[in-house]
Design an enzyme around this catalytic site. Structure first.
Site, PDB file in Angstrom:
ATOM      1  N   ARG A   1      28.493  28.504  46.869  1.00  0.00           N
ATOM      2  CA  ARG A   1      29.884  28.893  47.058  1.00  0.00           C
ATOM      3  C   ARG A   1      29.918  30.361  47.478  1.00  0.00           C
ATOM      4  NH1 ARG A   1      34.356  30.868  42.896  1.00  0.00           N
ATOM      5  NH2 ARG A   1      35.899  31.290  44.499  1.00  0.00           N
TER       6      ARG A   1
ATOM      7  N   HIS B   1      39.001  35.666  48.818  1.00  0.00           N
ATOM      8  CA  HIS B   1      38.535  36.169  47.521  1.00  0.00           C
ATOM      9  C   HIS B   1      38.858  37.668  47.451  1.00  0.00           C
ATOM     10  CE1 HIS B   1      35.595  35.188  44.059  1.00  0.00           C
ATOM     11  NE2 HIS B   1      36.073  36.391  43.812  1.00  0.00           N
TER      12      HIS B   1
ATOM     13  N   ASN C   1      41.007  32.297  45.682  1.00  0.00           N
ATOM     14  CA  ASN C   1      40.321  32.502  44.422  1.00  0.00           C
ATOM     15  C   ASN C   1      41.252  33.189  43.431  1.00  0.00           C
ATOM     16  OD1 ASN C   1      37.716  32.628  42.806  1.00  0.00           O
ATOM     17  ND2 ASN C   1      38.370  34.758  42.724  1.00  0.00           N
ATOM     18  N   GLU C   2      41.569  32.494  42.349  1.00  0.00           N
ATOM     19  CA  GLU C   2      42.249  33.078  41.193  1.00  0.00           C
ATOM     20  C   GLU C   2      43.575  33.779  41.507  1.00  0.00           C
ATOM     21  OE1 GLU C   2      39.372  35.477  39.124  1.00  0.00           O
ATOM     22  OE2 GLU C   2      38.232  33.735  38.515  1.00  0.00           O
TER      23      GLU C   2
ATOM     24  N   ASN D   1      37.763  28.151  37.330  1.00  0.00           N
ATOM     25  CA  ASN D   1      36.948  29.317  37.016  1.00  0.00           C
ATOM     26  C   ASN D   1      37.188  29.646  35.556  1.00  0.00           C
ATOM     27  OD1 ASN D   1      36.308  29.478  39.694  1.00  0.00           O
ATOM     28  ND2 ASN D   1      37.237  31.477  40.051  1.00  0.00           N
TER      29      ASN D   1
ATOM     30  N   TYR E   1      35.486  31.623  31.814  1.00  0.00           N
ATOM     31  CA  TYR E   1      34.442  32.476  31.244  1.00  0.00           C
ATOM     32  C   TYR E   1      34.395  32.465  29.730  1.00  0.00           C
ATOM     33  CZ  TYR E   1      33.468  34.309  35.874  1.00  0.00           C
ATOM     34  OH  TYR E   1      33.076  34.408  37.180  1.00  0.00           O
TER      35      TYR E   1
ATOM     36  N   GLU F   1      33.374  28.686  39.032  1.00  0.00           N
ATOM     37  CA  GLU F   1      32.801  29.928  38.473  1.00  0.00           C
ATOM     38  C   GLU F   1      32.682  29.805  36.977  1.00  0.00           C
ATOM     39  OE1 GLU F   1      34.603  33.830  39.162  1.00  0.00           O
ATOM     40  OE2 GLU F   1      34.842  33.255  41.263  1.00  0.00           O
TER      41      GLU F   1
ATOM     42  N   TRP G   1      28.453  31.854  38.084  1.00  0.00           N
ATOM     43  CA  TRP G   1      28.752  33.176  38.633  1.00  0.00           C
ATOM     44  C   TRP G   1      27.785  34.159  37.989  1.00  0.00           C
ATOM     45  CZ3 TRP G   1      31.672  34.819  42.587  1.00  0.00           C
ATOM     46  CH2 TRP G   1      31.731  36.215  42.764  1.00  0.00           C
TER      47      TRP G   1
ATOM     48  N   GLU H   1      31.091  44.483  40.854  1.00  0.00           N
ATOM     49  CA  GLU H   1      31.970  43.814  39.894  1.00  0.00           C
ATOM     50  C   GLU H   1      33.338  44.521  39.861  1.00  0.00           C
ATOM     51  OE1 GLU H   1      32.116  40.959  38.515  1.00  0.00           O
ATOM     52  OE2 GLU H   1      33.688  41.425  37.070  1.00  0.00           O
ATOM     53  N   TRP H   2      33.950  44.623  41.002  1.00  0.00           N
ATOM     54  CA  TRP H   2      35.316  45.143  41.152  1.00  0.00           C
ATOM     55  C   TRP H   2      35.507  46.466  40.402  1.00  0.00           C
ATOM     56  CZ3 TRP H   2      36.688  42.553  45.204  1.00  0.00           C
ATOM     57  CH2 TRP H   2      36.333  41.209  45.329  1.00  0.00           C
TER      58      TRP H   2
HETATM   59  C1  PNW Z   1      36.338  36.549  38.474  1.00  0.00           C
HETATM   60  N1  PNW Z   1      39.598  38.909  33.414  1.00  0.00           N
HETATM   61  O1  PNW Z   1      37.175  37.591  38.173  1.00  0.00           O
HETATM   62  C2  PNW Z   1      36.145  36.657  39.967  1.00  0.00           C
HETATM   63  O2  PNW Z   1      36.450  35.493  40.683  1.00  0.00           O
HETATM   64  C3  PNW Z   1      34.826  37.217  40.374  1.00  0.00           C
HETATM   65  O3  PNW Z   1      34.951  37.808  41.623  1.00  0.00           O
HETATM   66  C4  PNW Z   1      34.321  38.175  39.306  1.00  0.00           C
HETATM   67  O4  PNW Z   1      33.181  38.873  39.687  1.00  0.00           O
HETATM   68  C5  PNW Z   1      34.063  37.340  38.064  1.00  0.00           C
HETATM   69  O5  PNW Z   1      35.218  36.620  37.673  1.00  0.00           O
HETATM   70  C6  PNW Z   1      33.558  38.128  36.861  1.00  0.00           C
HETATM   71  O6  PNW Z   1      34.516  39.048  36.419  1.00  0.00           O
HETATM   72  C7  PNW Z   1      37.725  37.860  36.951  1.00  0.00           C
HETATM   73  O7  PNW Z   1      39.928  40.107  33.230  1.00  0.00           O
HETATM   74  C8  PNW Z   1      38.100  39.162  36.716  1.00  0.00           C
HETATM   75  O8  PNW Z   1      39.813  38.041  32.519  1.00  0.00           O
HETATM   76  C9  PNW Z   1      38.712  39.506  35.547  1.00  0.00           C
HETATM   77  C10 PNW Z   1      38.962  38.530  34.596  1.00  0.00           C
HETATM   78  C11 PNW Z   1      38.584  37.219  34.828  1.00  0.00           C
HETATM   79  C12 PNW Z   1      37.954  36.895  36.004  1.00  0.00           C
END
Ligand code: PNW
Length: 535
Positions: A83, A129, A175-176, A315, A317, A381, A431, A438-439
């Site tokens: 992806r 994205h 994306n998101e 997605n 986490y 993700e 991911w 990482e942003w």
């Molecule tokens: C996702 N939060 O972003 C993105 O799709 C990816 O680009 C990023 O690298 C990855 O997760 C890991 O962070 C997120 O604050 C950013 O909960 C922030 C959050 C969740 C997902």
């Protein structure tokens, strides 16, 4: 530490797609190459204070130049799919519907797609994205201008379908959307960084703009899907959908207020987008919370939005313990914690504050989404950032035990959700393939299953990358052995999320659905014998 007890007979169907995910701005670098126009992240990441380490995306993992190396890496892991996302401003440097297409940008992605296919890897492509062409922000404030952005996005999507759709059969529009809207226009931590907080941004209104941006994102997604279905699908035969972020929400305790709070958290994180797209209405709580700040759709728009995703792109986490209260609308006026009432932590803490490891939540979320939205699920993700990994010497960082443990947990939850709960999951992407940009965290937080030494750009497989590769090779059925899957349908109605503390009890995992009707007789006998012998 819990060791999962996955029964050895459990398997995933042979057409299950698995692999790793990345995004253009996080890996490509070469922001000036091939006629690429600027994206909103180019300058934003250079403003002092916007990234933790003050670093930007100019080089990232240099994947624009090293894509062949990345491809070799994918091959070495044995993935079935990859992806990745396309940078809008590489394809249309100025972004707009009347702006020229860059043939160099098209060629870059076209060559990469060909190379993936030559290695038998299925491309899974995200159109957007987060790297909006800067010009569109300068011209009309990007996602805040519905009329303009919908037309520009749909034209961009059409160009991608035209140029790549003969080879790409899996499309993700966005994306998101929650992150695009809330982090970009509410909290102001992601580009374009707008917020009511004047210390953060000279412009912006966090009480209205995120909801307006979200509205434009939904419509852009939906009109692009309509274009795909009407003009391309019949010829190209692919599928298209959206991918939403959303973590499982667990009531902090048994109190009715906290049980309700957990549902409110899901309504705002997921339901804001998923309810319109899959069910054709907004969650009642979104309307109650926002009143006339929630933009409404016309009848015509509803007809385009409802049913505009072929699958549920998930997605996820972590899991949040939810307490009623607080004034954070972006979380549904719900407070999140990882500390249980008895003072213990939910799971292992990651490098970022918002992430702890809780694999049971992954299974609960799969069940909730499948029963509520009744669509096949693609996990697009899922991943973990090991605490202080960036401070470790590479030899040590490669033994990423906490990440291995995380993936051990989620893979066990995944296969149980499929085999015991009858959830129709068709893909899993971890991911990320690489440590990358990482942003707002810059390069400090590492999510990769492959370590990147940013001085040399060398890549080194971490234990987690090898774990995932082996796990899927062991659990996905071999191509020849079986017939295509006939997914078990068990979701008839939209359930309430929280009737009691444990979601699994509420969602009523049905044992009858645990039978895998797709298993070929030989595989079934082998599995039966191994279970019997306790292998
Ligand atoms: C996702 N939060 O972003 C993105 O799709 C990816 O680009 C990023 O690298 C990855 O997760 C890991 O962070 C997120 O604050 C950013 O909960 C922030 C959050 C969740 C997902």
């Amino acid at each position: 530490m819990v060791t999962p007890n996955t029964p050895s007979s459990y398997e995933l169907p042979s057409n299950f797609l698995w692999g790793f995910a990345t995004a253009s701005f996080q890996i490509e670098g070469s922001t000036d190459a091939g006629g690429r126009g600027k994206s909103i992240w180019d300058d934003f990441s250079k403003i002092p204070g916007k990234t933790l380490d003050g670093r930007d995306g100019d080089v990232a993992t240099d994947s624009y130049n090293r894509w062949q190396e990345d491809l070799d890496l994918l091959v070495s892991y044995g993935v079935k799919s990859y992806r990745f996302s396309l940078a809008w401003s590489r394809i249309i440097p100025l972004g707009g519907r009347d702006d020229p297409i860059s043939e160099e940008g098209i060629k870059f992605y076209s060559d990469f797609i060909d190379a993936l296919l030559a290695k038998g890897i299925t491309p899974f492509v995200t159109l957007y994205h987060w790297d909006l062409p800067q010009t569109l922000h300068d011209r009309y404030l990007g996602w805040l201008n519905k009329t303009e952005i919908v037309q520009d996005y749909v034209r961009y999507a059409r160009v991608c379908f035209e140029r790549f759709g003969d080879r790409v059969k899996h499309w993700l529009t966005m994306n998101e959307p929650w992150c695009i809207s809330i982090l970009g226009y509410g909290r102001g931590v992601f580009a374009p960084g707008r917020s009511s907080d004047r210390l953060r941004s000279p412009e912006g209104d966090s009480s209205t703009e995120p909801w307006i941006a979200g509205h434009s994102v939904i419509l852009s997604h939906a009109y692009a899907v309509r274009a795909y279905r009407e003009e391309f699908k019949q010829k190209q035969g692919g599928e298209i959908g959206v991918t939403l972020n959303g973590d499982w929400a667990m009531p902090y305790d048994d109190s009715p207020a906290n049980i309700e709070a957990a549902q409110h958290a899901l309504d705002v994180a997921i339901g804001w987008f998923a309810d319109p797209i899959y069910l054709g209405s907004y969650p009642a709580y979104m309307k109650e919370m926002l009143g006339d700040r929630l933009p409404s759709f016309t009848e015509e728009e509803w007809s385009v939005v409802k049913g505009s995703s072929d699958f549920y792109g998930m997605n996820t986490y972590t899991t949040n313990l939810c307490k009623a209260g607080g004034e954070d609308e972006f979380q549904g006026n719900v407070e999140y914690t990882f500390t249980r009432p008895d003072g213990t932590q939910l799971g292992t803490q990651a490098h970022c504050a918002w992430l702890q490891d809780y694999p049971e939540g992954f299974r609960d979320l799969l069940n909730y989404l499948y029963k509520r939205y009744r669509k096949p699920i693609y996990v697009t993700e899922n991943g973990f950032a090991v605490k202080d990994e960036d401070k470790k010497p590479v030899e040590e960082a490669l033994h990423d035990d906490d990440r291995v443990q995380y993936y051990r947990g989620v893979t066990d939850s995944l296969i149980k959700a499929v085999n015991e709960d009858g959830v129709d999951v068709r893909a899993y992407f971890a991911w990320s393939l690489l440590d990358n940009f990482e942003w707002a965290d810059g390069y400090v937080t590492r999510f990769g299953v492959t370590y990147v030494d940013y001085k040399t750009q060398k890549r080194y497989a971490k234990d987690s990358g090898n774990f995932i590769a082996k796990w899927f090779q062991d659990h996905v059925q071999q191509e020849e052995k079986d017939a295509p899957p006939t997914p078990v349908k068990n979701a008839k109605e939209v359930p309430p999320a929280h009737g009691s503390k444990r979601a699994s009890a509420v969602h009523g995992k049905t044992k009858e659905n645990s039978k895998r009707s797709w298993k070929a007789p030989l595989a079934r006998i082998t599995a039966y014998v191994s279970t019997f012998l306790g292998l």
